[in-house]
Design an enzyme around this catalytic site. Structure first.
Site, PDB file in Angstrom:
ATOM      1  N   HIS A 332       0.807  -1.216   0.000  1.00 54.13           N
ATOM      2  CA  HIS A 332       0.000   0.000   0.000  1.00 54.13           C
ATOM      3  C   HIS A 332       0.842   1.269   0.000  1.00 54.13           C
ATOM      4  O   HIS A 332       0.379   2.311  -0.456  1.00 54.13           O
ATOM      5  CB  HIS A 332      -0.941   0.012   1.204  1.00 54.13           C
ATOM      6  CG  HIS A 332      -2.111  -0.895   1.054  1.00 54.13           C
ATOM      7  ND1 HIS A 332      -2.041  -2.248   1.291  1.00 54.13           N
ATOM      8  CD2 HIS A 332      -3.381  -0.655   0.648  1.00 54.13           C
ATOM      9  CE1 HIS A 332      -3.222  -2.795   1.050  1.00 54.13           C
ATOM     10  NE2 HIS A 332      -4.053  -1.849   0.662  1.00 54.13           N
ATOM     11  N   GLY A 333       2.010   1.176   0.537  1.00 55.50           N
ATOM     12  CA  GLY A 333       2.832   2.378   0.509  1.00 55.50           C
ATOM     13  C   GLY A 333       4.136   2.187   1.223  1.00 55.50           C
ATOM     14  O   GLY A 333       4.301   1.264   2.031  1.00 55.50           O
TER      15      GLY A 333
END
Lengths: 481, 475
Positions: A332-333
């Site tokens: 996701h990041g």
């Protein structure tokens, strides 16, 4: 081009017109070309520089798929060559993803760790912009050689069809992460744009816009206030903000996915269901079969299962779950908060596994009031656990997380009541629709309604969008991933 | 569970309806029809509930002009004095003293600066069409508001039928596409008034609870509202438009031309007042040039009979007397009002002097020798009129008075008696009793009594001012 913009609507209308005209002549190959051009134009709107990247990734994966599907040597070494090609293409894809998305993150983290041991090293940071949708289309592209390797499909003859599969404009930015074995065959032949599909597409697009522009963007105002300066808030206000983000992320991402699926339906394609009333889940396993299904199933099929899945004993299964979810968080990041969020869900999965059948049951049969309490209680508890994870997911630092959790309570401020009302008002339509989806067993139940009833319902949704939509275009949360 | 799902699904499809493309067409038509119904309902709702005391619309000001318009539309009887302009007029001009000394009723329609002078022109034209011309119109606007052009969102909320500008008289010089945008802004309220609707829907308890605050004819003598001062933000860097050269808009030109012509053709007095200035800012040459440019431009509309410029030497105030650079605090607005009123009265006196009848006071009697703090004095005035030559003189007008601390200016009055109508005939000592019941007698000392005898001279007023210094003793 952002979905919730007039330019996208105009673009979509133009593509649909050309596509429909070609459809009347049954020229499906030309339809694919139109869609491919439209996809590259749409992606180029974000940043022209990354067209070469997506094109390059397309070529590499196509070639790898061809090599895997057409081994030129004898059976024994063919298997080795196939594995080699698969390994190379996955390494290439993940290297590209890793370079753009994670290089600076790991570099900074390493420097900090070394620094804590007294070793001072200069940071080597790359000035790279993260290409939009890279996480999504990389994973999507990987499914092609992988599915060929597993024998689930044969390599496609048409490079253009494969290029369309990778860059298909409804999915390229934020998914759903399609499987080659699911979407590619739909491109490789004539498609029927039936009335049913148009009806379903209309509903999905409209409901998607309502979720994003009304529900997500409105409750997001509460979230932004608290997360913008958490020290100004305490007690119930923090709890409301966490609850609001729980709603926001579902409505935002669910809205995007519905729009993507709706748009694809208008072209006659069926995309994977990405959300299946996730907050009605009763345990973590159930949750992950309902939330971001395309991603969770990708990690299950392409990471968890190859690691051994649940076939190697309880402890190895637990380790596999933790690793998979940590990497899911990292996907996701490039931030440790995402890693912790992933680890939290991995932990929940492991704990519930240890609870045995009680922890894994998804039986919703209502026998008596005890079963109602049990189902309701487990569902609500699951929502609370998930919301706790979202609180970390949304945070920009661990100090923010610490503040939020340490200041939860029952104290209230002058904004508490109005925030509760706002959250309730904007969540209610989402709850109603999700209950109806659950009861009818269909996410597109509204499309089957009588046209007059549909029209009134759609009219109310459109009115809601016009009234409540923000004045400025807001981006989708998952675009940042 | 599956049976239930099947039953629910079949229920949804059981009602007959067109299939296929006809079904889609039916859906689309139904969507449009629903939007039309909802938009129409919202339109009429907003017409009846245009402005609440709170809510974002009050801050944004998009519905700002509405309060004035609804006051005007609901007006049952004519007024003698109309105050027009922006919030400077609304805040800085106190209506009570104006009504007392110019006579009759007054309504202050001072509104929103962004509404442009076109709104003032239309309000005046509407009033004239409904009641005929008033006797006086006072226009007060901030310097920068003369530079504004029309804002379609404000034009859209005027509660008159489409095309009102043509019917009223002042027609904007339309640019391409403006009429279409105005139509959407006026009638597609789901979009154009989405902020207001959002607020209302999020506060359902207030949906019908708050009546709109329309402006009504009212005489008041002081303002109660105080807001936190924004004076510290006022400087050349942050507010450059306050110091840049004066550039009036074509809309202001059209509006003032029409209003001036209307005054001349219908014979009412039109006073354009120059607003108050912050003394420190006015020291800036840029600011002086801007105000001077505005005055020079306004002069083109004036004449000797109907259209006048008032307070051509701008009144300056200290920072502590101002709420912001346009709005005066209570107390200061009295000074401004009295100064503007003084000039207006002077102008009218000059114009009506020839036809005015002589009028004076035969006696002034107080009901007590001395007063205590808080008491309300009653003054009995005996009026005389006419001369031995003109024995048929009779004077119609008003009498009002005020008490001020001895030696101070009228703006520092402590008590007032609102105007009482009077008709005085020659030879009769017409007696009028006035109770000073507006204000407060809070300090011991000596007070001056100032009496205003206003007589109607056609559509003008002639004022005779009588001062009795140190007449009132308070212990």
């Amino acid at each position: 081009m952002v979905f919730n913009s007039l330019s996208f609507l105009a673009f979509l209308a133009a593509v649909l017109v050309v596509y429909s005209v070609l459809g009347l002549r049954r020229a499906w190959k030309w339809q694919n070309i139109v869609l491919l051009i439209a996809s590259y134009v749409s992606y180029g709107f974000w940043d022209m520089r990354f067209l070469a990247l997506i094109a390059g990734m397309t070529v590499v994966n196509y070639v790898a798929g061809w090599a895997i599907g057409h081994p030129t040597s004898k059976a024994g070494s063919a298997s080795t060559r196939k594995r080699l090609w698969l390994g190379l293409v996955i390494a290439f894809d993940l290297c590209v993803l890793g370079t753009f998305k994670y290089f600076n993150f790991f570099d900074d983290s390493l420097v900090r760790v070394l620094s804590s041991f007294g070793i001072h090293v200069d940071s080597v940071s790359l000035k790279l912009i993260l290409p939009i949708g890279l996480s999504f289309y990389t994973f999507q592209a990987i499914t092609y050689p992988f599915d060929i390797y597993r024998g689930k499909m044969a390599p496609t003859r048409s490079f253009l069809d494969f290029a369309l599969f990778v860059s298909f404009f409804p999915t390229v930015v934020s998914g759903p992460i399609e499987r080659a074995s699911h979407l590619l065959p739909q491109f490789e032949g004539p498609r029927d744009v039936t009335i049913e599909k148009i009806n379903e597409g209309m509903w999905l697009i409209l409901w998607g816009f309502f979720q994003k522009m009304v529900i997500a963007d409105r409750v997001g105002l509460i979230v932004n206030q608290v997360y913008g300066d958490q020290t100004q808030f305490h007690g119930l206000d923090i709890a409301i903000a966490i609850a609001a983000y729980t709603v926001q992320i579902l409505a935002d991402f669910g809205g995007y996915t519905d729009i993507a699926r709706g748009v694809a339906r208008l072209f006659g394609f069926d995309l994977l269901l990405n959300f299946n009333v996730p907050y009605f889940a009763m345990n973590p396993s159930d949750f992950w079969t309902r939330w971001h299904i395309s991603l969770s199933s990708w990690f299950r099929d392409y990471l968890y299962v190859p690691l051994g899945g649940n076939r190697k004993g309880r402890w190895r299964t637990s380790l596999n779950l933790l690793v998979t979810m940590v990497l899911c968080g990292l996907w996701h990041g490039a931030a440790w908060t995402f890693v912790v969020w992933g680890a939290w869900h991995g932990f929940l999965l492991v704990v519930y596994r240890f609870l045995g059948k009680i922890g894994q049951s998804v039986d919703r049969t209502i026998k008596n009031w005890r079963s109602v309490l049990s189902i309701g209680g487990r569902t609500v508890f699951m929502v609370v656990l998930v919301a706790a994870g979202w609180a970390v997911f949304r945070a920009t630092s661990f100090s923010q997380v610490a503040y939020l959790f340490s200041h939860l309570g029952f104290s209230h401020s002058s904004t508490t009541i109005s925030w509760i009302w706002q959250l309730f008002s904007f969540t209610l339509p989402l709850i109603v629709v999700q209950i109806l989806q659950l009861r009818t067993g269909s996410p597109v139940f509204m499309a089957r309604l009588n046209p007059w009833g549909r029209g009134v319902a759609y009219g109310c949704l459109v009115a809601g969008i016009i009234i409540f939509m923000p004045h400025q275009i807001t981006h989708f949360i998952y675009q940042a991933f | 569970m599956q049976e239930q799902a099947d039953r629910l699904r079949s229920l949804l499809t059981r009602i007959a309806g067109p299939k296929g493309w006809a079904g889609i067409a039916a859906t689309v038509c139904c969507v449009l029809a629903t939007l039309l119904v909802l938009n129409t309902a919202a339109y009429y709702y907003l017409q009846e509930q245009p402005k609440s005391a709170h809510g974002p619309e009050a801050v944004i000001g998009a519905r700002g002009p509405l309060s004035g318009w609804h006051g005007l539309i609901d007006l049952k009887e004519p007024v003698d004095t109309l105050i027009l302009g922006d919030s400077e007029a609304g805040v800085n001009l106190v209506t009570g003293p104006i009504a007392d000394r110019l006579g009759g009723n007054i309504i202050n329609l001072g509104n929103n600066a962004y509404s442009s002078l076109l709104m003032d022109a239309w309000m005046l034209e509407y009033y004239v069409q409904k009641f005929g011309p008033p006797r006086n119109v006072i226009l007060l606007r901030s310097c920068y508001s003369y530079q504004y052009s029309r804002i379609l969102e404000f034009m859209a909320v005027v509660p008159l039928e489409w095309g009102y500008w043509d019917r009223l008289g002042t027609v904007p010089d339309w640019k391409a596409g403006e009429l279409q945008k105005l139509f959407i802004s006026k009638y597609a309220v789901l979009d154009s008034d989405s902020d207001v609707l959002t607020y209302r829907l999020m506060h359902p308890l207030d949906l019908f609870a708050q009546p709109y605050t329309k402006i009504t004819p009212l005489s008041y003598y002081s303002k109660g509202t105080m807001i936190a001062s924004t004076m510290k933000n006022y400087n050349r860097e942050k507010w450059p438009w306050e110091f840049s050269p004066f550039r009036p808009s074509s809309d202001s030109m059209n509006a003032l031309t029409d209003m001036s012509n209307l005054a001349r053709s219908l014979g009412f007095q039109f006073y354009i007042a120059i607003g108050p200035e912050w003394d420190e800012a006015y020291q800036d040459p840029g600011r002086q040039a801007k105000v001077s440019g505005m005055e020079k431009w306004l002069t083109q509309f004036t004449d000797s009979q109907y259209v006048h410029l008032v307070l051509t030497t701008p009144m300056t105030f200290r920072e502590d007397q101002m709420q912001n650079v346009d709005h005066l605090r209570p107390g200061a607005e009295r000074q401004y009002t009295e100064a503007a009123l003084g000039e207006i009265v002077s102008i009218q006196n000059i114009m009506s002097a020839v036809q005015a009848k002589p009028v004076g006071l035969a006696s002034v009697v107080l009901d007590k020798r001395e007063y205590t703090i808080g008491e309300q004095p009653t003054v009995t005035l005996s009026l005389t009129t006419g001369t031995s030559i003109d024995t048929t003189a009779s004077v119609e007008g008003d009498v009002s008075c005020l008490i001020r601390p001895s030696g101070k200016s009228d703006s520092e009055w402590v008590y007032r008696a609102p105007a009482t109508a009077v008709v005085a005939h020659y030879g009769d000592n017409t007696e009028v009793s006035l109770t000073l019941n507006v204000g407060k007698l809070g300090k011991a000392g000596a007070y001056d009594l100032i009496v205003f005898l206003r007589q109607s001279v056609g559509r003008l007023s002639f004022e005779t001012r009588i001062e009795r210094l140190n007449m009132i003793k308070v212990k």
